[in-house]
Motif scaffolding. Structure first.
Motif, PDB file in Angstrom:
ATOM      1  N   THR A   1       0.913  -1.323   0.027  1.00  0.00           N
ATOM      2  CA  THR A   1       0.233  -0.056  -0.036  1.00  0.00           C
ATOM      3  C   THR A   1       0.901   1.133  -0.144  1.00  0.00           C
ATOM      4  O   THR A   1       1.555   1.657   0.979  1.00  0.00           O
ATOM      5  N   PRO A   2       1.098   1.722  -1.117  1.00  0.00           N
ATOM      6  CA  PRO A   2       1.939   3.016  -1.119  1.00  0.00           C
ATOM      7  C   PRO A   2       1.588   4.236  -0.457  1.00  0.00           C
ATOM      8  O   PRO A   2       0.369   4.469  -0.126  1.00  0.00           O
ATOM      9  N   VAL A   3       2.251   4.947   0.087  1.00  0.00           N
ATOM     10  CA  VAL A   3       2.104   6.197   0.755  1.00  0.00           C
ATOM     11  C   VAL A   3       2.147   7.454  -0.266  1.00  0.00           C
ATOM     12  O   VAL A   3       3.245   7.674  -1.075  1.00  0.00           O
ATOM     13  N   PRO A   4       1.323   8.290  -0.450  1.00  0.00           N
ATOM     14  CA  PRO A   4       1.451   9.531  -1.085  1.00  0.00           C
ATOM     15  C   PRO A   4       2.832  10.520  -1.036  1.00  0.00           C
ATOM     16  O   PRO A   4       3.089  10.571   0.306  1.00  0.00           O
ATOM     17  N   THR A   5       3.500  10.781  -1.865  1.00  0.00           N
ATOM     18  CA  THR A   5       4.932  11.473  -1.824  1.00  0.00           C
ATOM     19  C   THR A   5       4.620  13.003  -1.464  1.00  0.00           C
ATOM     20  O   THR A   5       3.419  13.331  -1.661  1.00  0.00           O
ATOM     21  N   VAL A   6       5.353  13.501  -0.616  1.00  0.00           N
ATOM     22  CA  VAL A   6       5.264  14.854  -0.284  1.00  0.00           C
ATOM     23  C   VAL A   6       6.550  15.551  -0.839  1.00  0.00           C
ATOM     24  O   VAL A   6       6.834  16.867  -0.396  1.00  0.00           O
ATOM     25  N   THR A   7       7.233  15.129  -1.905  1.00  0.00           N
ATOM     26  CA  THR A   7       8.241  15.773  -2.658  1.00  0.00           C
ATOM     27  C   THR A   7       7.717  17.173  -3.429  1.00  0.00           C
ATOM     28  O   THR A   7       8.368  18.002  -3.769  1.00  0.00           O
ATOM     29  N   THR A   8       6.152  17.044  -3.591  1.00  0.00           N
ATOM     30  CA  THR A   8       5.618  18.373  -4.015  1.00  0.00           C
ATOM     31  C   THR A   8       5.797  19.468  -3.023  1.00  0.00           C
ATOM     32  O   THR A   8       5.616  20.775  -3.072  1.00  0.00           O
TER      33      THR A   8
END
Length: 306
Positions: free
Chosen positions: A103-110
């Motif tokens: 279950t992937p976690v949304p990235t916060v690179t944005t």
């Protein structure tokens, strides 16, 4: 005089729990204080929105760290912890969400560019996937490494090891060879000791003394009045420093004669005139010598003149 500053000296979390809980709303799962810090648990799908709200509306400008935690017994065994810092409020909080292996976690690179490196580290060590990270590669282990070292079920010694082969001119993987001795641990308490003799301890196995030797009278130990009298004697007795000691000698006369200074002219109150050297009058410039007028040449005589 006290200096006022916009940022408090120490982090204060009084009332912060209620304020941020109300601000996060449906994104929040749980909020509690632990070890003097505020810990917020949010839904995995809302992690990017929750962090954006904390950054823009509550001045948590910096993402300091992203850490992973492994709980193998849980259905979602991993926790991803985000540590935020507010420079203007001098406040630190932790925000976390749970995830499983698939279950992937949304990235916060944005939101923070440095999150790219931190998410790669969590992926490398724990195997957590981050949806939206365009460069999700291993960062600490080799690209061909199998497994994730920080998982609780990862073997401590591993199954393969890598080395550079001079014959093949590349990095090769081989089964682990435990060449060192004493690689098997029994995990016993170090205070209780092991049931077997450790290497080197066999030298300490000395038989006990049946009858320890004791002294029956003081003369056996060398003590007595004669010894006490000898100990009271001054060690430095008879030394030259002891014999020549007496009154302090007077200070020696100076070896160099200092010439007498000329008496100062002028009054003592007129310090400037008395101490400053006299200025010499500027030398008069000699007038430049006048140049004699140039002699005129006599006119040439004509041929008719006789």
């Amino acid at each position: 005089m006290a200096t006022l500053h916009s940022a408090p000296r120490f982090t204060r979390i009084d009332g912060l729990k209620d304020t941020l809980s109300a601000a996060l709303g449906d994104h929040l799962v749980e909020a509690h204080e632990e070890h003097g810090e505020l810990l917020l648990t949010v839904h995995r799908a809302s992690i990017a929105d929750a962090l954006k709200l904390l950054r823009d509306n509550h001045d948590y400008q910096q993402l300091m760290e992203i850490a992973g935690v492994d709980y193998p017994s849980r259905a979602e065994r991993f926790e991803v912890v985000y540590m935020l810092l507010s420079l203007t409020k001098n406040s630190r909080i932790m925000v976390k969400c749970s995830a499983s292996e698939d279950t992937p976690v949304p990235t916060v690179t944005t939101l923070w560019p440095n999150a790219g490196w931190l998410e790669r580290e969590v992926f490398d060590m724990y195997g957590v996937l981050f949806d939206g990270n365009t460069d999700l590669r291993r960062i600490l282990t080799d690209y061909g490494f199998e497994g994730h070292p920080f998982r609780k079920d990862f073997p401590l010694t591993g199954y393969v090891e890598l080395r550079y082969s001079e014959d093949e001119k590349r990095v090769v993987y081989e089964p682990v060879e435990l060449a060192q001795d004493l690689r098997q641990f029994d995990f016993m308490s170090p205070w209780e000791g092991a049931d077997y003799v450790l290497p080197g301890d066999e030298k300490a196995a000395t038989p006990p003394v049946d009858e320890p030797k004791t002294t029956e009278k003081p003369s056996d130990t060398g003590a007595g009045k004669a010894t006490d009298k000898k100990a009271a004697e001054k060690v430095s007795a008879g030394a030259p420093a002891e014999e020549d000691g007496g009154e302090d000698a007077p200070a020696p006369e100076p070896t160099e004669d200092q010439p007498a200074r000329a008496k100062r002219k002028g009054k003592t109150s007129d310090t400037a005139k008395a101490t400053e050297p006299k200025k010499k009058a500027p030398a008069k410039k000699k007038p430049a010598a006048k140049k004699a007028p140039a002699k005129r040449k006599a006119p040439a005589k004509k041929k008719d003149d006789k």
